[in-house]
Scaffold this motif. Sequence first.
Motif, PDB file in Angstrom:
ATOM      1  N   TRP A  58      63.687  65.440  67.451  1.00  0.00           N
ATOM      2  CA  TRP A  58      62.607  65.637  68.373  1.00  0.00           C
ATOM      3  C   TRP A  58      61.325  65.796  67.952  1.00  0.00           C
ATOM      4  N   VAL A  59      60.127  65.275  67.991  1.00  0.00           N
ATOM      5  CA  VAL A  59      58.761  65.701  67.689  1.00  0.00           C
ATOM      6  C   VAL A  59      58.069  66.135  69.084  1.00  0.00           C
ATOM      7  N   PHE A  60      57.278  67.002  68.994  1.00  0.00           N
ATOM      8  CA  PHE A  60      56.317  67.239  70.268  1.00  0.00           C
ATOM      9  C   PHE A  60      54.988  67.617  69.750  1.00  0.00           C
ATOM     10  N   ASP A  61      54.120  66.553  69.974  1.00  0.00           N
ATOM     11  CA  ASP A  61      52.779  66.568  69.469  1.00  0.00           C
ATOM     12  C   ASP A  61      51.721  67.136  70.785  1.00  0.00           C
ATOM     13  N   SER A  62      51.068  68.168  70.036  1.00  0.00           N
ATOM     14  CA  SER A  62      50.016  68.825  70.950  1.00  0.00           C
ATOM     15  C   SER A  62      48.429  68.147  70.623  1.00  0.00           C
ATOM     16  N   ARG A  63      48.523  67.407  69.697  1.00  0.00           N
ATOM     17  CA  ARG A  63      47.033  66.989  69.408  1.00  0.00           C
ATOM     18  C   ARG A  63      46.471  66.250  70.425  1.00  0.00           C
ATOM     19  N   PRO A  64      44.974  66.397  70.609  1.00  0.00           N
ATOM     20  CA  PRO A  64      44.254  65.619  71.658  1.00  0.00           C
ATOM     21  C   PRO A  64      44.508  64.108  71.177  1.00  0.00           C
ATOM     22  N   PRO A  65      44.703  63.388  72.147  1.00  0.00           N
ATOM     23  CA  PRO A  65      44.853  61.799  71.957  1.00  0.00           C
ATOM     24  C   PRO A  65      43.512  61.209  71.338  1.00  0.00           C
ATOM     25  N   ARG A  66      43.559  60.267  70.337  1.00  0.00           N
ATOM     26  CA  ARG A  66      42.465  59.495  69.805  1.00  0.00           C
ATOM     27  C   ARG A  66      41.728  58.908  70.814  1.00  0.00           C
ATOM     28  N   VAL A  67      42.434  58.313  71.851  1.00  0.00           N
ATOM     29  CA  VAL A  67      41.704  57.523  72.848  1.00  0.00           C
ATOM     30  C   VAL A  67      42.102  58.015  74.150  1.00  0.00           C
ATOM     31  N   THR A  68      41.246  58.663  75.064  1.00  0.00           N
ATOM     32  CA  THR A  68      41.627  58.989  76.426  1.00  0.00           C
ATOM     33  C   THR A  68      42.132  57.883  77.307  1.00  0.00           C
ATOM     34  N   PRO A  69      43.287  58.419  77.971  1.00  0.00           N
ATOM     35  CA  PRO A  69      43.842  57.274  79.228  1.00  0.00           C
ATOM     36  C   PRO A  69      42.680  56.733  80.101  1.00  0.00           C
ATOM     37  N   PRO A  70      42.773  55.595  80.637  1.00  0.00           N
ATOM     38  CA  PRO A  70      41.650  55.264  81.646  1.00  0.00           C
ATOM     39  C   PRO A  70      41.897  55.853  82.818  1.00  0.00           C
ATOM     40  N   ALA A  71      40.567  56.259  83.314  1.00  0.00           N
ATOM     41  CA  ALA A  71      40.526  57.259  84.545  1.00  0.00           C
ATOM     42  C   ALA A  71      39.503  56.534  85.512  1.00  0.00           C
ATOM     43  N   ARG A  72      39.759  56.686  86.989  1.00  0.00           N
ATOM     44  CA  ARG A  72      38.578  56.617  87.813  1.00  0.00           C
ATOM     45  C   ARG A  72      37.538  57.275  87.799  1.00  0.00           C
ATOM     46  N   THR A  73      37.721  58.546  87.489  1.00  0.00           N
ATOM     47  CA  THR A  73      36.509  59.459  87.445  1.00  0.00           C
ATOM     48  C   THR A  73      36.942  60.384  85.981  1.00  0.00           C
ATOM     49  N   VAL A  74      35.654  60.605  85.424  1.00  0.00           N
ATOM     50  CA  VAL A  74      35.825  61.693  84.286  1.00  0.00           C
ATOM     51  C   VAL A  74      34.562  62.675  84.529  1.00  0.00           C
ATOM     52  N   LEU A  75      34.894  63.958  84.551  1.00  0.00           N
ATOM     53  CA  LEU A  75      33.939  64.958  84.489  1.00  0.00           C
ATOM     54  C   LEU A  75      34.170  65.905  83.311  1.00  0.00           C
ATOM     55  N   LEU A  76      33.258  66.754  82.876  1.00  0.00           N
ATOM     56  CA  LEU A  76      33.552  67.554  82.003  1.00  0.00           C
ATOM     57  C   LEU A  76      33.392  68.944  82.442  1.00  0.00           C
ATOM     58  N   GLN A  77      34.262  69.809  82.343  1.00  0.00           N
ATOM     59  CA  GLN A  77      34.083  71.314  82.331  1.00  0.00           C
ATOM     60  C   GLN A  77      33.737  71.738  81.035  1.00  0.00           C
ATOM     61  N   HIS A  78      32.483  72.163  80.804  1.00  0.00           N
ATOM     62  CA  HIS A  78      31.969  72.503  79.536  1.00  0.00           C
ATOM     63  C   HIS A  78      31.269  73.991  79.915  1.00  0.00           C
ATOM     64  N   PHE A  79      31.272  75.117  78.896  1.00  0.00           N
ATOM     65  CA  PHE A  79      30.947  76.301  79.078  1.00  0.00           C
ATOM     66  C   PHE A  79      30.508  76.796  77.768  1.00  0.00           C
ATOM     67  N   ARG A  80      29.734  77.886  77.876  1.00  0.00           N
ATOM     68  CA  ARG A  80      29.800  78.824  76.645  1.00  0.00           C
ATOM     69  C   ARG A  80      29.844  80.311  77.183  1.00  0.00           C
ATOM     70  N   GLY A  81      30.491  80.985  76.461  1.00  0.00           N
ATOM     71  CA  GLY A  81      30.815  82.341  76.850  1.00  0.00           C
ATOM     72  C   GLY A  81      30.064  83.463  75.880  1.00  0.00           C
ATOM     73  N   TRP A  82      29.508  84.631  76.484  1.00  0.00           N
ATOM     74  CA  TRP A  82      29.168  85.635  75.411  1.00  0.00           C
ATOM     75  C   TRP A  82      29.973  87.072  75.731  1.00  0.00           C
ATOM     76  N   PHE A  83      30.503  87.664  74.919  1.00  0.00           N
ATOM     77  CA  PHE A  83      31.287  88.710  75.209  1.00  0.00           C
ATOM     78  C   PHE A  83      29.904  89.698  75.207  1.00  0.00           C
ATOM     79  N   VAL A  84      29.855  90.538  75.913  1.00  0.00           N
ATOM     80  CA  VAL A  84      28.295  91.399  75.762  1.00  0.00           C
ATOM     81  C   VAL A  84      28.956  92.882  76.108  1.00  0.00           C
TER      82      VAL A  84
END
Length: 417
Positions: A165-191
């Motif tokens: 058995w092989v279990f692959d956790s790598r991001p897919p090279r091509v994202t599957p089709p979708a009706r809506t795609v948003l991005l949750q994007h962030f930057r955090g500072w440890f202060v």
Amino acid sequence: MSGTDVVIVGAGAAGLSLAHWLTEQAPPAPLSTPLSTPPSVPLSVPLSVTLIDAPEGPLRPPDRTWCFWEEPGGPYDALLTASWDRLRVHGPDGAATTGRTTPLRYKMLRSTGFGAAVGTRIAAAGVRRLTAVVDGIVDGPVGREGAEVHGTRADGSPLRLRARWVFDSRPPRVTPPARTVLLQHFRGWFVRTPRPSFPPDTADLMDFRTPQPARGLSFGYVLPTGPCTALVEYTEFSRTVLTGEGYDRALRHYLDRVLGIDGYEVTAVEQGVIPMADTRSTVRAGASVFRIGAAGGATRPSTGYTFAGVQRQARAVAALLHAGRVPVPPPAHGPRARAMDAVLLRALDTGRVAGAPFFTRLFRTVPLPTLLRFLDGDTRPSEDFAIGLRTPVRPMLHTALELPFVPRRATNGRPPR
């Protein structure tokens, strides 16, 4: 060519978690257990497991902070950086809503501590670790079990490894089709601040006193690890990411103008992008090859939370393997939760629903433990209906009715990181 029962590609949250749960003590596999196609026999316990790490560089996951909620006494409690039973949300009007999470706790886990502790444990349990770039995974021919993993080792020599058995956790090279795609994007500072600035018993889950984009939403996020230390993040749900200076400008504004903190020192930085899409995740990539983690649908599309879904998926796969069954990773989120996510994502993307008032109202009107269970897909249909009445009913209903007629479109290339 060497062989093993299980190969796990990638040593991020999903890969390490699966290796961890595979090395937990398991009951003997019943010999009478029926098996699915392809034919097999119950696997021996313990299993032989090989975990393949990517080499240092862009293919290896960067350090991360994972957050999730569960009851006290979880398997990783000794590794937590901090945890809280009080969460706070600030609406755009500045009013704060604070609630207790009891019987749950909101937990913060750093990938560095998790990786070190789990790595030590699985090494003691006999898990073999290799460092290599995986170039391809070849499923076995019809009538022959297993798959082959091909790659290049850290010393430049070729890697060929056969596994049942092989279990692959790598991001897919091509994202599957979708009706809506948003991005949750962030930057955090440890202060670190020169004087007490953060209440250690309360985490700010969403602070909407930030400039809001035309579509989607933005918020501040504060996880105190002490009176003078915290992780402070600026997060957006939108179609495009910001520049590095854009994130820094937003963080300075949030710390200086909104929180009123000056003289702070930034001790570390983290940044990320999480795709939020109503895709249909395909966990099976072959008769003996499966996708796990975010690649296998563990991320909740409407929130971006992944770690809890990874744990559910990894424990289920380990149980199937120990029982001698074909270990198809189960969905981390049920069909009802995914359907509600699809409606919310499109409502946000079309601008029919303003994100900041939407989430503020939910936190003000729904008991916090119930809302957390809802966000984790663990509520009953009656609870989902009651929560739905606290959302903008007309635009949400409009979106739900039009969604079946919206085509899914392919997205070429990997999502931005």
